[in-house]
Enzyme design. Structure first.
Site, PDB file in Angstrom:
ATOM      1  N   HIS A 110       0.847  -1.189   0.000  1.00 16.53           N
ATOM      2  CA  HIS A 110       0.000   0.000   0.000  1.00 16.53           C
ATOM      3  C   HIS A 110       0.877   1.231   0.000  1.00 16.53           C
ATOM      4  O   HIS A 110       1.941   1.226   0.620  1.00 16.53           O
ATOM      5  CB  HIS A 110      -0.914   0.004   1.240  1.00 16.53           C
ATOM      6  CG  HIS A 110      -2.054   0.934   1.090  1.00 16.53           C
ATOM      7  ND1 HIS A 110      -1.966   2.267   1.385  1.00 16.53           N
ATOM      8  CD2 HIS A 110      -3.313   0.722   0.622  1.00 16.53           C
ATOM      9  CE1 HIS A 110      -3.122   2.835   1.124  1.00 16.53           C
ATOM     10  NE2 HIS A 110      -3.961   1.927   0.654  1.00 16.53           N
ATOM     11  N   ASP A 126      -7.997  -5.315   0.091  1.00 18.79           N
ATOM     12  CA  ASP A 126      -8.535  -6.179  -0.965  1.00 18.79           C
ATOM     13  C   ASP A 126      -8.168  -7.642  -0.812  1.00 18.79           C
ATOM     14  O   ASP A 126      -8.678  -8.488  -1.527  1.00 18.79           O
ATOM     15  CB  ASP A 126      -8.033  -5.694  -2.338  1.00 18.79           C
ATOM     16  CG  ASP A 126      -8.735  -4.424  -2.741  1.00 18.79           C
ATOM     17  OD1 ASP A 126      -9.913  -4.278  -2.381  1.00 18.79           O
ATOM     18  OD2 ASP A 126      -8.111  -3.588  -3.414  1.00 18.79           O
TER      19      ASP A 126
END
Ligand code: ACO
Length: 431
Positions: free
Chosen positions: A307, A365
Site C-alpha cells: 500500500h 482487498d
C-alpha cells in the site's frame, strides 16, 4: 530558518521563504504555492508521493501506526458499533447523527432508490457479457442525462439532492449490471429493507421464488462498505476531485472516479486477488508465486499486498479477515480452502525478507473477495461492491472541494522531455 518557514535557496543564491502549515494530525506541509512565481521552478513528484493536493477534514491515515479515522473516529470503533448509513452521514455531515437525524437520512436514501425507468432500457444496449464496472461507470455518467435538476454545482439544494440520489441509486445500478450478465430480470428495490439487505435482495431475488435475506451476509456487506467508505486522497478520490474541479457535473465526476477505481493497482485488486488465489491453487505452489513476486524481471505482484500509505498493517484487512471466519462458518464451507490458502500465503509472505524489508502487508482487498465469493457474488462484481462503499467518500470529498474557498481548477505542471522547437517539413522531404 524559523520553525514555521522553509527557506529554499536556488543555485544562484535567490532565497524564498515557504510557509509551513500544521494540520491537526500528521506531518507538516510546506506550502510551495509561490515557488514558481519567485524561483521559476516547478516541483517534480511522480505519483504524488510527497505532495498534498488539498486541505481536508474528512479522513486521517497514519500509515506507520496502521491508523484510519473518519472525522476523528477510529475505523475499528465504527466497524464494531456503527452501520454503513450512519458512517455515510458522518462522512458527509462531519458528526455522528442523532436518532432523529439518522432516521430522516435513512428515509431519504430509501426514497431515492428507484431508477428513472428510461435508464433501465439503457442497460439493454450493453453486450450481455459487459464487465459490470464498464456498465457502472457508463450508467452513473449517464445520470447527468436524466437528473437535470442536480447539475448546478453552485446550488446547495441541488448538491444535497445529488448526494442522496447517488448513494441510494448506486446499489440499484450495480445490481442491474449483475442481472444483465446473469440474464435475469432486473429486481426493483424494496424500501422496507436496510441498505445492505436491499442490495442482497436486488442482486439475488428472482420473480419465481421468495428470497430470504441472510442476516450474516447483510452484516458482512455493511461492514465491508464501512471499511471501504473513504481513504483520503487515493487515486479514485483524487480523480473525482480533479474532474470536479473544472465545475463538471457531479455524476461525471463520480463516473471518472469509478473508472479510476477499476485499475488492478487500486480497487480492481480484489478481483485480481481471487484470480491469483485460484491460479496458485494449493499451498505447495505458494513459494513459487512468492518467488515470482520478488523477481524484478517478472511483472507478477502479490495482489492484495502493499500500500502506498500503510507501511505497517492495513487495519481494514485485519477486520475483514475476522469477518471472513464468521461468513465462511455460515455460508461458505466450500470456500474454506481458498481462505486457508490466503492465510497461508499471508503467513509465508510476512516471513519473507523481501516483504519484511519493503513493508508489504495484506491490504483491504486481500480478504474482501473471499467474503464476496462466499456470499455468491461473482468475481467481476467485486470492484463494483468496492465502488458502492466508496461512493460516499467520493461524494464527501466532492462536496468539500466545491465549498473550498481556495479551490481552483486542478492543473499540474510537468517536466517536458520532448523535442525542442523545430519546423514543419513537407512530406516529400521527410526521410
Ligand atoms: N508484490 C511484490 N512486490 C511489491 C508489491 C507486491 N504486491 N507491492 C509493492 N512491491 C514492491 C515494488 O516492486 C517496489 O520494489 P522496489 O522498491 O524494489 O522497486 C516496492 O515494493 C514499493 O512498491 P511501489 O510499487 O513503488 O509502491 P507504490 O506505493 O507505488 O504502490 C501498490 C502501491 C500499487 C498498492 C503496490 O503495492 C501494488 O501494486 N500492490 C498490488 C496491487 C494491490 O493490491 N492494490 C490494492 C491497493 S489498496 C487499494 O487501492 C484499495
Amino acid at each position: 530558518m524559523s520553525k514555521d518557514v522553509y527557506t529554499l535557496t536556488s543555485p544562484e543564491g535567490k532565497t524564498t521563504e515557504l510557509p509551513v502549515r500544521n494540520g491537526t494530525m500528521g506531518p507538516r506541509v510546506v506550502d510551495i504555492g509561490k515557488l514558481y512565481r519567485e524561483q521559476g521552478v516547478f516541483t517534480y513528484d511522480p505519483g504524488f508521493v510527497s505532495t498534498g493536493s488539498c486541505e481536508s477534514e474528512i479522513t486521517f491515515i497514519d500509515g506507520d501506526k496502521g491508523l484510519l479515522m473518519y472525522r476523528g473516529y477510529p475505523v475499528e470503533q465504527l466497524a464494531a458499533h456503527s452501520s454503513f448509513i450512519e458512517v455515510a452521514y458522518l462522512l458527509l455531515y462531519s458528526e455522528l447523527p442523532s436518532a432523529d437525524q439518522l432516521a430522516e437520512f435513512e428515509e431519504s436514501i430509501r426514497r431515492h432508490t428507484m431508477l428513472n425507468e428510461g435508464m433501465l432500457r439503457f442497460f439493454n444496449g450493453f453486450r450481455y457479457d459487459a464487465h459490470p464496472m464498464a456498465v457502472l461507470s457508463a450508467v452513473v455518467g449517464s445520470m447527468s442525462a436524466y437528473y437535470h435538476d442536480t447539475m448546478d454545482v453552485n446550488d446547495q439544494r441541488a448538491r444535497e439532492v445529488f448526494t442522496h440520489r447517488i448513494l441510494a441509486k448506486l446499489p440499484t445500478i450495480a445490481a442491474a449490471a449483475h442481472k444483465l450478465t446473469a440474464g435475469q430480470p432486473y429486481v426493483y428495490p424494496r424500501n422496507d429493507l436496510s441498505y445492505s439487505e436491499n442490495l442482497l435482495h436486488m442482486l439475488f431475488a428472482v420473480p419465481a421464488e421468495t428470497y430470504e435475506i441472510n442476516e450474516v451476509a447483510a452484516q458482512a456487506l455493511d461492514l465491508l462498505f464501512i471499511l471501504h467508505a473513504d481513504h483520503e486522497q487515493n487515486c479514485s478520490t483524487s480523480t473525482v476531485r480533479m474532474a470536479g474541479s473544472s465545475g463538471a457535473n457531479p455524476y461525471s465526476a463520480i463516473a471518472a472516479g469509478i473508472a479510476a477505481l477499476w485499475g488492478p493497482a487500486h480497487g480492481g485488486a480484489n478481483e485480481a486477488v481471487l484470480r491469483m488465489l485460484k491460479e496458485i491453487g494449493t499451498a505447495r505452489n505458494i513459494p513459487k508465486y512468492v518467488a515470482k513476486a520478488k523477481d524484478k524481471d517478472d511483472p507478477f505482484r502479490l495482489m492484495g499486498f502493499g500500500h502506498r500509505v500503510y507501511k505497517n498493517f492495513d487495519p481494514r484487512a485485519t477486520i475483514i479477515r475476522d469477518m471472513c471466519h464468521k461468513v465462511l462458518a455460515q455460508n461458505g464451507q466450500q470456500d474454506a480452502p481458498l481462505f486457508e490458502l490466503a492465510l497461508r500465503l499471508e503467513e509465508m509472505a510476512l516471513k519473507d525478507e523481501y516483504f519484511i524489508e519493503k513493508n508489504l502487508y495484506p491490504n483491504v482487498d486481500f480478504y474482501s473477495g473471499i467474503i464476496y465469493r462466499a456470499l455468491g457474488i461473482p468475481t467481476s462484481m467485486f470492484t463494483v461492491m468496492f465502488a458502492i462503499g466508496r461512493t460516499v467518500g467520493w461524494v464527501a470529498h466532492w462536496r468539500e472541494m466545491i465549498r473550498d474557498p481556495n479551490g481552483r481548477i486542478s492543473r499540474p505542471r510537468q517536466l517536458y522531455t520532448g523535442s525542442q522547437q523545430r519546423d514543419y517539413m513537407a512530406i516529400e522531404k521527410r526521410g
